[in-house]
Design a protein around this motif. Structure first.
Motif, PDB file in Angstrom:
ATOM      1  N   GLU A  51       0.825  -1.212   0.000  1.00 37.54           N
ATOM      2  CA  GLU A  51       0.000   0.000   0.000  1.00 37.54           C
ATOM      3  C   GLU A  51       0.858   1.260   0.000  1.00 37.54           C
ATOM      4  OE1 GLU A  51      -0.358  -2.447   2.309  1.00 37.54           O
ATOM      5  OE2 GLU A  51      -2.169  -3.409   1.561  1.00 37.54           O
ATOM      6  N   THR A  52       1.997   1.206   0.667  1.00 38.42           N
ATOM      7  CA  THR A  52       2.903   2.351   0.693  1.00 38.42           C
ATOM      8  C   THR A  52       3.492   2.595  -0.685  1.00 38.42           C
ATOM      9  OG1 THR A  52       3.434   1.909   3.004  1.00 38.42           O
ATOM     10  CG2 THR A  52       4.960   3.307   1.800  1.00 38.42           C
ATOM     11  N   VAL A  53       3.869   1.534  -1.377  1.00 41.25           N
ATOM     12  CA  VAL A  53       4.391   1.672  -2.739  1.00 41.25           C
ATOM     13  C   VAL A  53       3.328   2.273  -3.651  1.00 41.25           C
ATOM     14  CG1 VAL A  53       5.309   0.430  -4.750  1.00 41.25           C
ATOM     15  CG2 VAL A  53       6.019  -0.226  -2.432  1.00 41.25           C
ATOM     16  N   VAL A  54       2.105   1.803  -3.535  1.00 43.04           N
ATOM     17  CA  VAL A  54       1.017   2.343  -4.359  1.00 43.04           C
ATOM     18  C   VAL A  54       0.798   3.823  -4.050  1.00 43.04           C
ATOM     19  CG1 VAL A  54      -1.454   2.216  -4.836  1.00 43.04           C
ATOM     20  CG2 VAL A  54      -0.109   0.120  -4.692  1.00 43.04           C
ATOM     21  N   ASP A  55       0.745   4.161  -2.774  1.00 43.77           N
ATOM     22  CA  ASP A  55       0.488   5.549  -2.375  1.00 43.77           C
ATOM     23  C   ASP A  55       1.611   6.501  -2.760  1.00 43.77           C
ATOM     24  OD1 ASP A  55      -1.910   4.782  -1.260  1.00 43.77           O
ATOM     25  OD2 ASP A  55      -1.167   4.789   0.808  1.00 43.77           O
ATOM     26  N   ARG A  56       2.859   6.035  -2.675  1.00 44.75           N
ATOM     27  CA  ARG A  56       3.990   6.946  -2.834  1.00 44.75           C
ATOM     28  C   ARG A  56       4.637   6.917  -4.216  1.00 44.75           C
ATOM     29  NH1 ARG A  56       6.929   7.290   2.273  1.00 44.75           N
ATOM     30  NH2 ARG A  56       8.323   8.695   1.143  1.00 44.75           N
ATOM     31  N   ILE A  57       4.368   5.850  -4.999  1.00 38.90           N
ATOM     32  CA  ILE A  57       4.967   5.772  -6.338  1.00 38.90           C
ATOM     33  C   ILE A  57       3.906   5.639  -7.424  1.00 38.90           C
ATOM     34  CG2 ILE A  57       6.492   4.441  -7.857  1.00 38.90           C
ATOM     35  CD1 ILE A  57       8.131   3.714  -5.393  1.00 38.90           C
ATOM     36  N   VAL A  58       3.071   4.625  -7.319  1.00 36.88           N
ATOM     37  CA  VAL A  58       2.109   4.343  -8.387  1.00 36.88           C
ATOM     38  C   VAL A  58       1.074   5.471  -8.522  1.00 36.88           C
ATOM     39  CG1 VAL A  58       0.385   2.726  -9.241  1.00 36.88           C
ATOM     40  CG2 VAL A  58       2.448   1.863  -8.140  1.00 36.88           C
ATOM     41  N   ALA A  59       0.479   5.889  -7.418  1.00 40.84           N
ATOM     42  CA  ALA A  59      -0.574   6.914  -7.482  1.00 40.84           C
ATOM     43  C   ALA A  59      -0.071   8.239  -8.060  1.00 40.84           C
ATOM     44  CB  ALA A  59      -1.207   7.115  -6.108  1.00 40.84           C
ATOM     45  N   PRO A  60       1.073   8.768  -7.608  1.00 37.26           N
ATOM     46  CA  PRO A  60       1.537  10.019  -8.218  1.00 37.26           C
ATOM     47  C   PRO A  60       1.832   9.885  -9.712  1.00 37.26           C
ATOM     48  CG  PRO A  60       2.710   9.620  -6.166  1.00 37.26           C
ATOM     49  CD  PRO A  60       1.909   8.392  -6.463  1.00 37.26           C
ATOM     50  N   MET A  61       2.357   8.727 -10.119  1.00 40.44           N
ATOM     51  CA  MET A  61       2.629   8.537 -11.540  1.00 40.44           C
ATOM     52  C   MET A  61       1.330   8.442 -12.340  1.00 40.44           C
ATOM     53  SD  MET A  61       6.011   6.121 -11.419  1.00 40.44           S
ATOM     54  CE  MET A  61       6.045   5.923 -13.177  1.00 40.44           C
ATOM     55  N   MET A  62       0.342   7.734 -11.797  1.00 39.23           N
ATOM     56  CA  MET A  62      -0.947   7.637 -12.494  1.00 39.23           C
ATOM     57  C   MET A  62      -1.615   9.003 -12.599  1.00 39.23           C
ATOM     58  SD  MET A  62      -1.227   4.658 -13.640  1.00 39.23           S
ATOM     59  CE  MET A  62      -2.870   4.898 -14.277  1.00 39.23           C
ATOM     60  N   TYR A  63      -1.516   9.792 -11.544  1.00 35.69           N
ATOM     61  CA  TYR A  63      -2.073  11.147 -11.584  1.00 35.69           C
ATOM     62  C   TYR A  63      -1.456  11.939 -12.734  1.00 35.69           C
ATOM     63  CZ  TYR A  63      -3.193  15.913 -10.333  1.00 35.69           C
ATOM     64  OH  TYR A  63      -3.634  17.208 -10.379  1.00 35.69           O
ATOM     65  N   ARG A  64      -0.142  11.867 -12.848  1.00 32.48           N
ATOM     66  CA  ARG A  64       0.515  12.613 -13.926  1.00 32.48           C
ATOM     67  C   ARG A  64       0.182  12.047 -15.298  1.00 32.48           C
ATOM     68  NH1 ARG A  64       5.728  15.874 -12.501  1.00 32.48           N
ATOM     69  NH2 ARG A  64       5.147  16.509 -10.407  1.00 32.48           N
ATOM     70  N   ILE A  65       0.043  10.736 -15.404  1.00 36.18           N
ATOM     71  CA  ILE A  65      -0.356  10.147 -16.683  1.00 36.18           C
ATOM     72  C   ILE A  65      -1.723  10.684 -17.104  1.00 36.18           C
ATOM     73  CG2 ILE A  65      -1.146   7.989 -17.760  1.00 36.18           C
ATOM     74  CD1 ILE A  65       1.149   6.600 -16.179  1.00 36.18           C
ATOM     75  N   LEU A  66      -2.632  10.766 -16.149  1.00 36.18           N
ATOM     76  CA  LEU A  66      -3.996  11.197 -16.458  1.00 36.18           C
ATOM     77  C   LEU A  66      -4.137  12.703 -16.629  1.00 36.18           C
ATOM     78  CD1 LEU A  66      -5.934   8.862 -14.018  1.00 36.18           C
ATOM     79  CD2 LEU A  66      -5.797   8.668 -16.515  1.00 36.18           C
ATOM     80  N   PHE A  67      -3.453  13.492 -15.794  1.00 39.28           N
ATOM     81  CA  PHE A  67      -3.722  14.926 -15.750  1.00 39.28           C
ATOM     82  C   PHE A  67      -2.552  15.816 -16.153  1.00 39.28           C
ATOM     83  CE2 PHE A  67      -6.549  12.955 -12.572  1.00 39.28           C
ATOM     84  CZ  PHE A  67      -7.755  13.252 -13.175  1.00 39.28           C
ATOM     85  N   LEU A  68      -1.335  15.347 -16.077  1.00 35.86           N
ATOM     86  CA  LEU A  68      -0.157  16.154 -16.408  1.00 35.86           C
ATOM     87  C   LEU A  68       0.853  15.319 -17.189  1.00 35.86           C
ATOM     88  CD1 LEU A  68       0.414  17.648 -12.837  1.00 35.86           C
ATOM     89  CD2 LEU A  68      -0.660  18.823 -14.760  1.00 35.86           C
ATOM     90  N   PRO A  69       0.463  14.801 -18.348  1.00 31.36           N
ATOM     91  CA  PRO A  69       1.357  13.871 -19.049  1.00 31.36           C
ATOM     92  C   PRO A  69       2.729  14.455 -19.362  1.00 31.36           C
ATOM     93  CG  PRO A  69      -0.519  14.472 -20.429  1.00 31.36           C
ATOM     94  CD  PRO A  69      -0.765  15.041 -19.067  1.00 31.36           C
ATOM     95  N   ALA A  70       2.831  15.765 -19.547  1.00 33.82           N
ATOM     96  CA  ALA A  70       4.135  16.366 -19.830  1.00 33.82           C
ATOM     97  C   ALA A  70       5.024  16.366 -18.589  1.00 33.82           C
ATOM     98  CB  ALA A  70       3.950  17.793 -20.347  1.00 33.82           C
ATOM     99  N   GLY A  71       4.424  16.178 -17.398  1.00 33.92           N
ATOM    100  CA  GLY A  71       5.194  16.205 -16.169  1.00 33.92           C
ATOM    101  C   GLY A  71       5.715  14.862 -15.729  1.00 33.92           C
ATOM    102  N   LEU A  72       5.546  13.839 -16.554  1.00 31.10           N
ATOM    103  CA  LEU A  72       6.010  12.498 -16.188  1.00 31.10           C
ATOM    104  C   LEU A  72       7.243  12.151 -17.010  1.00 31.10           C
ATOM    105  CD1 LEU A  72       5.550   9.895 -14.577  1.00 31.10           C
ATOM    106  CD2 LEU A  72       4.133   9.093 -16.455  1.00 31.10           C
ATOM    107  N   ASP A  73       8.340  11.941 -16.317  1.00 34.20           N
ATOM    108  CA  ASP A  73       9.559  11.517 -16.989  1.00 34.20           C
ATOM    109  C   ASP A  73      10.350  10.608 -16.055  1.00 34.20           C
ATOM    110  OD1 ASP A  73      10.676  13.266 -15.133  1.00 34.20           O
ATOM    111  OD2 ASP A  73      11.302  14.734 -16.625  1.00 34.20           O
ATOM    112  N   ALA A  74      11.425  10.076 -16.559  1.00 33.64           N
ATOM    113  CA  ALA A  74      12.225   9.136 -15.773  1.00 33.64           C
ATOM    114  C   ALA A  74      12.791   9.793 -14.520  1.00 33.64           C
ATOM    115  CB  ALA A  74      13.348   8.563 -16.627  1.00 33.64           C
ATOM    116  N   ALA A  75      13.143  11.066 -14.599  1.00 30.13           N
ATOM    117  CA  ALA A  75      13.695  11.756 -13.431  1.00 30.13           C
ATOM    118  C   ALA A  75      12.668  11.838 -12.306  1.00 30.13           C
ATOM    119  CB  ALA A  75      14.172  13.155 -13.818  1.00 30.13           C
TER     120      ALA A  75
END
Length: 63
Positions: free
Chosen positions: A21-45
């Protein structure tokens, strides 16, 4: 690959890891948010930063 599998492999190597649950909350969820709402803000860095924040800057071979 499932988060459970990754964490189980780390445990097999004697590494302590966070709960799924911690991995989902701290890594997966923020990345999914950016995929859905801020695609330009998602990069490897950004992904690297999320992982580094969760694991406290521990690199390969460190615990």
């Amino acid at each position: 690959m499932s988060i459970n599998v990754i964490l189980a492999r780390a445990a097999d190597r004697g590494e302590r890891g966070p709960h799924v649950e911690t991995v989902v909350d701290r890594i997966v969820a923020p990345m999914m948010y950016r995929i859905l709402f801020l695609p330009a803000g998602l990069d490897a860095a950004y992904a690297y930063w999320l992982v580094t924040e969760l694991f406290g800057g521990r690199g390969k071979g460190q615990q």
